[in-house]
Design an enzyme around this catalytic site. Structure first.
Site, PDB file in Angstrom:
ATOM      1  N   ARG A 159      25.583  52.653  50.279  1.00 22.08           N
ATOM      2  CA  ARG A 159      24.270  52.373  50.044  1.00 22.08           C
ATOM      3  C   ARG A 159      23.379  53.523  49.977  1.00 22.08           C
ATOM      4  O   ARG A 159      22.403  53.866  49.077  1.00 22.08           O
ATOM      5  CB  ARG A 159      23.709  51.051  50.814  1.00 22.08           C
ATOM      6  CG  ARG A 159      22.292  50.883  50.972  1.00 22.08           C
ATOM      7  CD  ARG A 159      21.819  49.745  51.526  1.00 22.08           C
ATOM      8  NE  ARG A 159      22.747  48.428  51.109  1.00 22.08           N
ATOM      9  CZ  ARG A 159      23.071  47.388  51.990  1.00 22.08           C
ATOM     10  NH1 ARG A 159      22.700  47.613  53.410  1.00 22.08           N
ATOM     11  NH2 ARG A 159      23.879  46.481  51.684  1.00 22.08           N
ATOM     12  N   TYR A 160      23.453  54.233  50.882  1.00 22.73           N
ATOM     13  CA  TYR A 160      22.565  55.499  51.093  1.00 22.73           C
ATOM     14  C   TYR A 160      23.383  56.636  50.487  1.00 22.73           C
ATOM     15  O   TYR A 160      24.451  56.735  50.509  1.00 22.73           O
ATOM     16  CB  TYR A 160      22.245  55.583  52.570  1.00 22.73           C
ATOM     17  CG  TYR A 160      21.506  54.662  53.296  1.00 22.73           C
ATOM     18  CD1 TYR A 160      20.338  54.486  53.017  1.00 22.73           C
ATOM     19  CD2 TYR A 160      22.291  53.871  54.375  1.00 22.73           C
ATOM     20  CE1 TYR A 160      19.603  53.581  53.815  1.00 22.73           C
ATOM     21  CE2 TYR A 160      21.822  52.951  54.824  1.00 22.73           C
ATOM     22  CZ  TYR A 160      20.430  52.822  54.841  1.00 22.73           C
ATOM     23  OH  TYR A 160      19.773  52.117  55.387  1.00 22.73           O
ATOM     24  N   ARG A 163      25.993  58.570  53.240  1.00 25.63           N
ATOM     25  CA  ARG A 163      26.676  57.915  54.289  1.00 25.63           C
ATOM     26  C   ARG A 163      26.997  56.543  53.990  1.00 25.63           C
ATOM     27  O   ARG A 163      26.752  55.877  52.998  1.00 25.63           O
ATOM     28  CB  ARG A 163      25.662  57.709  55.717  1.00 25.63           C
ATOM     29  CG  ARG A 163      24.421  57.039  55.669  1.00 25.63           C
ATOM     30  CD  ARG A 163      23.618  57.731  56.675  1.00 25.63           C
ATOM     31  NE  ARG A 163      22.287  56.968  56.785  1.00 25.63           N
ATOM     32  CZ  ARG A 163      21.154  57.080  55.979  1.00 25.63           C
ATOM     33  NH1 ARG A 163      21.279  57.814  54.844  1.00 25.63           N
ATOM     34  NH2 ARG A 163      20.275  56.348  56.175  1.00 25.63           N
ATOM     35  N   CYS A 172      35.637  41.077  67.475  1.00 23.15           N
ATOM     36  CA  CYS A 172      34.900  41.799  68.301  1.00 23.15           C
ATOM     37  C   CYS A 172      35.428  41.283  69.717  1.00 23.15           C
ATOM     38  O   CYS A 172      35.916  40.118  69.865  1.00 23.15           O
ATOM     39  CB  CYS A 172      33.407  41.419  68.205  1.00 23.15           C
ATOM     40  SG  CYS A 172      32.693  41.808  66.343  1.00 23.15           S
ATOM     41  N   CYS A 176      28.418  37.241  68.854  1.00 22.78           N
ATOM     42  CA  CYS A 176      27.061  36.952  68.873  1.00 22.78           C
ATOM     43  C   CYS A 176      26.563  35.988  67.658  1.00 22.78           C
ATOM     44  O   CYS A 176      27.019  36.077  66.642  1.00 22.78           O
ATOM     45  CB  CYS A 176      26.269  38.147  68.559  1.00 22.78           C
ATOM     46  SG  CYS A 176      27.118  39.569  69.383  1.00 22.78           S
ATOM     47  N   CYS A 179      24.968  37.296  64.369  1.00 18.20           N
ATOM     48  CA  CYS A 179      25.675  38.480  63.923  1.00 18.20           C
ATOM     49  C   CYS A 179      25.270  38.867  62.309  1.00 18.20           C
ATOM     50  O   CYS A 179      25.251  37.700  61.544  1.00 18.20           O
ATOM     51  CB  CYS A 179      27.141  38.425  63.982  1.00 18.20           C
ATOM     52  SG  CYS A 179      27.828  39.680  62.990  1.00 18.20           S
ATOM     53  N   ARG A 181      26.997  40.182  60.153  1.00 14.42           N
ATOM     54  CA  ARG A 181      27.889  39.848  59.301  1.00 14.42           C
ATOM     55  C   ARG A 181      28.602  38.401  59.513  1.00 14.42           C
ATOM     56  O   ARG A 181      29.766  38.229  59.623  1.00 14.42           O
ATOM     57  CB  ARG A 181      28.950  41.104  59.438  1.00 14.42           C
ATOM     58  CG  ARG A 181      28.655  41.990  58.524  1.00 14.42           C
ATOM     59  CD  ARG A 181      29.395  43.399  58.716  1.00 14.42           C
ATOM     60  NE  ARG A 181      28.318  44.282  58.466  1.00 14.42           N
ATOM     61  CZ  ARG A 181      28.178  45.304  59.293  1.00 14.42           C
ATOM     62  NH1 ARG A 181      28.857  45.532  60.607  1.00 14.42           N
ATOM     63  NH2 ARG A 181      27.241  46.099  59.104  1.00 14.42           N
ATOM     64  N   ASP A 357      18.010  39.520  61.397  1.00 11.02           N
ATOM     65  CA  ASP A 357      18.398  39.581  59.955  1.00 11.02           C
ATOM     66  C   ASP A 357      18.162  38.088  59.547  1.00 11.02           C
ATOM     67  O   ASP A 357      18.181  37.010  60.207  1.00 11.02           O
ATOM     68  CB  ASP A 357      19.681  39.815  59.912  1.00 11.02           C
ATOM     69  CG  ASP A 357      20.101  41.398  60.050  1.00 11.02           C
ATOM     70  OD1 ASP A 357      19.139  42.017  59.591  1.00 11.02           O
ATOM     71  OD2 ASP A 357      20.931  41.843  60.484  1.00 11.02           O
ATOM     72  N   LYS A 401      17.138  50.421  55.651  1.00 13.33           N
ATOM     73  CA  LYS A 401      16.391  50.234  56.999  1.00 13.33           C
ATOM     74  C   LYS A 401      15.222  50.850  56.949  1.00 13.33           C
ATOM     75  O   LYS A 401      15.004  51.929  56.251  1.00 13.33           O
ATOM     76  CB  LYS A 401      17.258  50.758  57.980  1.00 13.33           C
ATOM     77  CG  LYS A 401      18.466  50.259  58.374  1.00 13.33           C
ATOM     78  CD  LYS A 401      19.260  50.923  59.310  1.00 13.33           C
ATOM     79  CE  LYS A 401      20.729  50.092  59.582  1.00 13.33           C
ATOM     80  NZ  LYS A 401      21.632  50.175  58.422  1.00 13.33           N
TER      81      LYS A 401
HETATM   82  C1  LIG Z   1      23.035  51.008  58.763  1.00 18.55           C
HETATM   83  C2  LIG Z   1      23.786  51.406  57.720  1.00 18.55           C
HETATM   84  C3  LIG Z   1      23.939  52.758  57.563  1.00 18.55           C
HETATM   85  C4  LIG Z   1      23.679  53.806  58.764  1.00 18.55           C
HETATM   86  O1  LIG Z   1      22.022  53.953  58.550  1.00 18.55           O
HETATM   87  P1  LIG Z   1      21.532  54.813  59.483  1.00 18.55           P
HETATM   88  O2  LIG Z   1      19.966  54.533  59.261  1.00 18.55           O
HETATM   89  O3  LIG Z   1      21.792  56.283  59.477  1.00 18.55           O
HETATM   90  O4  LIG Z   1      21.735  54.378  60.923  1.00 18.55           O
HETATM   91  C5  LIG Z   1      24.785  53.083  56.553  1.00 18.55           C
HETATM   92  N1  LIG Z   1      25.111  52.261  55.617  1.00 18.55           N
HETATM   93  C6  LIG Z   1      24.800  51.064  55.585  1.00 18.55           C
HETATM   94  C7  LIG Z   1      25.264  50.175  54.632  1.00 18.55           C
HETATM   95  C8  LIG Z   1      24.036  50.489  56.698  1.00 18.55           C
HETATM   96  O5  LIG Z   1      23.782  49.134  56.680  1.00 18.55           O
HETATM   97  S1  SF4 Z   2      26.882  41.472  66.016  1.00 19.97           S
HETATM   98 FE1  SF4 Z   2      28.556  40.689  64.803  1.00 19.97          FE
HETATM   99  S2  SF4 Z   2      29.770  42.817  64.633  1.00 19.97           S
HETATM  100 FE2  SF4 Z   2      28.418  43.036  66.283  1.00 19.97          FE
HETATM  101  S3  SF4 Z   2      29.452  42.504  68.186  1.00 19.97           S
HETATM  102 FE3  SF4 Z   2      28.280  40.802  67.613  1.00 19.97          FE
HETATM  103  S4  SF4 Z   2      29.531  39.444  66.586  1.00 19.97           S
HETATM  104 FE4  SF4 Z   2      30.412  41.473  66.499  1.00 19.97          FE
END
Ligand SMILES: *Cc1c(COP(=O)(O)O)cnc(C)c1O
Ligand code: SF4
Length: 465
Positions: A159-160, A163, A172, A176, A179, A181, A357, A401
């Site tokens: 996305r960025y 990175r 995990c 949580c 989560c 995801r 989220d 973010k």
């Molecule tokens: C959070 C995230 C990152 C890392 O972002 P930082 O702001 O550098 O911590 C990289 N890729 C994705 C898709 C993310 O959600």
């Molecule tokens: S937030 Fe989601 S990915 Fe992270 S430890 Fe909890 S359940 Fe696992």
């Protein structure tokens, strides 16, 4: 699935007698300060099942994993003499409505105050109650960040510019409720069939190839799922492979493990050695490797945690924290301040504190944008800036973010904020909606009615422009 209802099978686990001594030899014990006397009692003995478990066994990660609770029935069996049948039914019914499956370590389970579980900040993070379920905002999703849309290879999100996010596993040590995801992590639940991302070891090659072929990628976030569920040899395989790519400079392994299974650092030599060897090799190459962990509340921190973090610090492994603002868990000035000062004391850098989220099924835990901004205001200035997290919203729709308070437009009455992310997706507007429970009945009605909702969204976007 392991049989988690079984009791303490002491014979099955070979304890390594040198576990404690080999690590302790180098570990510098900080001078205890009365402000930071982390709990060092044998707290697990408060639960009947574990009243005869000694510290040696409790501090073994294999014992913890073997005795993890992975179903409501097993949980009921563990705590039935501590809670009312009504409360247990509340958990059972809550679980039937929840997007995340249950998995908890004995460590976390025995830190919950079972005499007062309704208010307990750890119970609230992991165990849903039907009675606290609140109506979902109509804009909620299971993959609010659209990770699947920005994905050039299985488990990879780019996305960025510099990175990528690499989801190396879908499991995990605990699950949580909130989560990010919920679409993919853990087992299927009554209400969600999980999308397949990577199971450990599967299908990593296409992601590695993509990173190799894209020289703009300097930073890799290895997440999931959770790096605690990767074996030592898998940590090494991923880490070495990525370090060998010349343009990859930085790497982070994401795990909640330090908060829920801290003894692993001390008892799983292979895992800790794998991370620390990678960290050493990276440093020699002028690169960096860190652990990004996930503490949300000071009650997660004990003397066992202090020992684990001490070992990592002594071995030069950098640890940063990413918390989530959770209503009734850490959305008070006291809890947030205490969390950050304890982390700072333990040499963990509080990095991010995320706005909850816009995930389906956990509205009781979300706060509004204005409440989170107040929390940030109340917290900033109490401790050093480099130990104060950035309060962040991860924008629904993949804007990345942003500082929570950096919105372009916010209608507090309607509970909707509009953000821009020019460095990520030029010209696009991103919306974050406050939970309905933070709004007046009139505003709630406008969101719930599909026609007024369309009109409302239209008006908000016009005003934002
Ligand atoms: C959070 C995230 C990152 C890392 O972002 P930082 O702001 O550098 O911590 C990289 N890729 C994705 C898709 C993310 O959600
Ligand atoms: S937030 Fe989601 S990915 Fe992270 S430890 Fe909890 S359940 Fe696992």
């Amino acid at each position: 699935m392991p049989n988690n209802i079984m009791g303490c099978d002491t014979a099955a686990i070979q304890l390594n007698p040198v576990i404690a001594s080999s690590f302790n030899a180098h570990y510098y014990e900080p001078i205890p300060s009365s402000r930071y006397l982390f709990r060092s009692d044998e707290f697990w003995r408060g639960l009947d099942r574990w009243k005869d478990i000694d510290a040696e066994l409790f501090l073994n990660h294999l014992w913890q994993e073997k005795n993890a609770i992975t179903s409501v029935a097993a949980l009921g069996d563990l705590i039935k003499n501590r809670i009312s049948t009504a409360f247990l039914r509340d958990i059972e019914e809550g679980h039937q409505l929840a997007p995340m499956s249950i998995r908890l370590t004995p460590y976390v389970l025995s830190l919950i105050d079972w005499d007062n579980p309704f208010l307990d900040p750890l119970r609230r993070q992991f165990l849903p109650l039907a009675s606290e379920k609140l109506v979902d905002h109509p804009m909620l999703k299971l993959d609010p960040m659209g990770e699947q849309n920005d994905s050039p290879a299985p488990g990879l999100t780019h996305r960025y510019p510099d990175r990528v996010l690499f989801l190396a596993t879908n499991v995990c040590p605990v699950y949580c409720r909130y989560c990010t995801r919920s679409y993919a992590v853990g087992l299927d639940t009554d209400v969600v069939t999980k999308q397949k991302i990577n199971a450990p070891g599967e299908r990593w090659e296409p992601a590695f190839r993509y990173i190799e072929a894209n020289s703009s990628v300097e930073d890799v976030v290895i997440s999931g799922g959770d790096a605690y569920r990767l074996k030592a040899r898998q940590i090494t395989e991923i880490g070495e492979r990525l370090l060998d790519i010349p343009h990859v400079r930085r790497m982070r392994f994401a795990t909640k493990g330090l908060a829920v299974l801290p003894m692993k650092v001390q008892s799983d030599h292979d895992w800790t050695d794998a991370i620390s060897r990678l960290s050493d090799r990276a440093r020699k190459m002028g690169k960096s490797i860190a652990i990004h962990t996930h503490f949300n509340h000071p009650n997660e921190i004990t003397a066992i945690t202090a020992k684990a973090l001490g070992i990592l610090y002594e071995r030069g492994v950098e640890v940063r924290n990413q918390a989530v603002i959770l209503r009734g868990v850490n959305n008070s000035k006291q809890a947030m301040h205490r969390l950050n000062e304890c982390l700072a004391y333990l040499n963990v850098r509080p990095y991010y504190c995320f706005q909850g989220d816009m995930i389906q099924g956990v509205e009781t835990l979300r706060t509004s944008i204005c409440d989170s901004i107040e929390l940030e205001k109340a917290t900033r200035g109490l401790i050093a800036g480099h130990n104060t997290p950035h309060f962040i919203v991860d924008l629904p729709g993949g804007g990345g973010k942003r500082d929570i308070h950096s919105y372009d437009y916010y209608d507090k009455q309607l509970g909707v904020a509009v953000y821009r992310a020019p460095a990520v997706k030029k010209d696009k507007l991103f919306l974050y909606c406050d939970p309905l429970h933070a709004l007046s009945p009139e505003s709630q009605a406008l969101w719930i009615n599909p026609e007024s909702r369309v009109q409302l969204l239209d008006d908000v976007l016009k005003s934002a422009k």
